[in-house]
Design an enzyme around this catalytic site. Structure first.
Site, PDB file in Angstrom:
ATOM      1  N   CYS A   7       0.928  -1.165   0.055  1.00  0.00           N
ATOM      2  CA  CYS A   7      -0.185   0.037   0.035  1.00  0.00           C
ATOM      3  C   CYS A   7       0.834   1.118   0.032  1.00  0.00           C
ATOM      4  CB  CYS A   7      -1.094   0.010   1.202  1.00  0.00           C
ATOM      5  SG  CYS A   7      -2.191   1.049   1.093  1.00  0.00           S
TER       6      CYS A   7
ATOM      7  N   HIS B 213      -3.889  -4.774  -0.301  1.00  0.00           N
ATOM      8  CA  HIS B 213      -3.450  -5.475   0.899  1.00  0.00           C
ATOM      9  C   HIS B 213      -3.660  -6.948   1.105  1.00  0.00           C
ATOM     10  CE1 HIS B 213      -3.011  -1.932   3.602  1.00  0.00           C
ATOM     11  NE2 HIS B 213      -3.838  -1.087   2.833  1.00  0.00           N
TER      12      HIS B 213
ATOM     13  N   GLU C  25      -2.607  -8.833   3.084  1.00  0.00           N
ATOM     14  CA  GLU C  25      -2.895  -9.371   4.266  1.00  0.00           C
ATOM     15  C   GLU C  25      -4.690  -9.393   4.579  1.00  0.00           C
ATOM     16  OE1 GLU C  25      -1.603  -6.473   3.620  1.00  0.00           O
ATOM     17  OE2 GLU C  25      -2.334  -5.106   5.100  1.00  0.00           O
TER      18      GLU C  25
END
Lengths: 216, 256
Positions: free
Chosen positions: A83, A196, A198
């Site tokens: 990001c 992202h 994650e």
């Protein structure tokens, strides 16, 4: 194979735990750290980030992390920016004025244009900024991160700015939101994602796994 | 292009999901961690916890719930309820929440939203707004902001309020119609559209879903960027997969 020593750079920005927990989920321990020695000793380094470009750069500077990041990249070990952590890799960003970035990749970070729309006539739809939510990747190069990813994969994005690399050959994936923008880059030992991983469910976790297992 | 988001919402009280769920076989149908993981598995785009604990002990419980959820769920997690100061936000984010919902505290001190978004970034600040029609028969009379679970009228125009919250740094607006909440007759899409039209940040519609067509209406007539629902998912009326198949069939872009 000895397990990788993954360091997640902590500079007081972002939800670092979720990146750490993501690596944990796919079987790899990762350390959240701002200790230059731990970063130097790591085999894999992650630069996450949320918030404004200039704030993030200021924090990296305050914590004395700019040197360690450059040494990591020069050492040739796998490096992942996420990001704002991807945006910081570029020459400069224009969020709240023009600010210098890490200048590891030549290019600029620019805002999505104002007043973007899609559709026509009755079906015209105004595109909101930030670009927040799930969007599809168009994979342009099989980056080490995309080992187990197929074309059109959905990933989770939250951003109002996007990187425009000078050298388009570093682009590994694009996505479409009013404009075609760079969703991921890959240059030598450096990979980075605007989305992202994650927070991108199974697809994202598979990228974290591929990164942890990448030897370059 | 960006997909519209489908967000199941769980009411959590003292670490337990109120009324539990019955959409899937779980060892413990009242455990928010298991339920959130099951929604992730089922294809939900995000999960929201609304903490309705009445006590401080209950508030600490939610942190444990968030911590355990964040180990298992790798889609965005929003937590709202009882967020009153910057320290509350920091605790929730450190526990693993991605976004935090602010409701009453924003009305009582709008500067709090500015402070919060400066400290943590707009992307993690969701301002939750409970709105009620001034005249149930006529949306042209507008909507008023309520707090305290819809009990307290605040004398603020809801459409002006959402604009102000955007200006203060909110990253998203979660808009609940107090008229429709619990009715199962659909969202107040006059409200949603009026809000969506003045916002440049995403709008999440909430309150009133009983049928899949209500989700479609919220996204299309209400121009919402995301739809939040509770009971239709919790009690297995519809699965997330059925919901997405239905919406995709009607031309709505969803993550599949």
């Amino acid at each position: 194979m000895t397990p990788p020593r993954i360091a997640i750079i902590d500079y007081g920005r972002g939800n670092l735990r979720s990146v750490q927990k993501g690596f944990g989920k796919v079987g790899y321990e990762a350390r959240v750290t701002r200790d230059p020695d731990v970063i130097a000793d790591a085999t894999h380094v992650v630069l996450p980030g949320v918030g404004a470009f200039a704030d993030c750069m200021a924090n990296l500077e305050d914590f004395g992390l700019i040197g360690p990041i450059h040494s990591t990249v020069e050492s040739g070990k796998p490096f992942l920016g996420i990001c704002v952590g991807m945006q910081l890799l570029f020459t400069e960003g224009e969020e709240f004025g023009t600010h210098k970035g890490l200048d590891i990749l030549p290019g600029r970070v620019v805002a999505f244009p104002q007043g973007m729309t899609v559709g026509e006539g009755e079906h015209v739809e105004r595109l909101k900024v930030p670009h927040m939510g799930w969007n599809r990747l168009h994979v342009t190069r099989q980056s080490p991160l995309f080992r187990d990813i197929h074309e059109g994969e959905w990933c989770y994005f939250v951003h109002s700015y996007h990187a425009v690399p000078e050298d388009l050959s570093v682009v590994a994936a694009t996505s479409q939101y009013g404009v075609l923008f760079t969703a991921s880059v890959w240059n030598d030992n450096v990979v980075a994602t605007q989305f992202h991983p994650e927070k991108s469910d199974k697809a994202g976790l598979s990228m974290l796994k591929a990164f942890a297992e990448w030897q370059c | 292009m960006l997909a519209r988001r489908i967000i199941p919402c769980l009411d959590v009280k003292d670490g337990r999901v109120v009324k539990g769920v019955s959409f899937v076989d779980l060892v413990d149908a009242g455990d928010p961690v298991q339920i959130a993981a099951a929604y992730d598995e089922a294809g939900a785009d995000e999960v929201t916890f609304l903490d309705i604990a009445a006590s401080h002990e209950g508030r600490d419980t939610i942190l444990d719930v968030v911590r355990h959820t964040a180990e298992q769920v790798f889609i965005p997690l929003t937590v709202g309820g009882g967020v009153r100061e910057v320290a509350d936000i920091r605790r929730l984010l450190q526990a693993g929440a991605d976004k935090v919902g602010i409701n009453t505290a924003a009305v009582e001190n709008p500067e709090f939203v500015r402070e919060a978004s400066r400290a943590f970034g707009s992307q993690c600040i969701v301002v939750a707004v409970d709105a009620k029609r001034r005249n149930p028969e006529n949306p042209a009379d507008g909507w008023e902001v309520y707090t305290h679970g819809g009990r307290k009228a605040r004398g603020i125009d809801a459409i002006e309020w959402v604009q102000r919250m955007e200006a203060m740094g909110a990253g998203e607006i979660l808009l609940t119609s107090m008229d429709q909440d619990g009715q199962k007759t659909g969202y107040d899409n006059a409200l949603n559209r009026a809000a969506s039209n003045v916002l440049s940040i995403p709008l999440i519609a909430s309150g009133g879903v009983g049928e899949l067509s209500h989700l479609y209406d919220g996204l299309v007539d209400g121009a919402a960027d995301a739809v939040l629902a509770a009971s239709i998912f919790h009690f297995g009326t519809f699965t997330i997969a059925e919901t997405k198949e239905y919406l995709a069939g009607r031309g709505v872009r969803v993550r599949t």
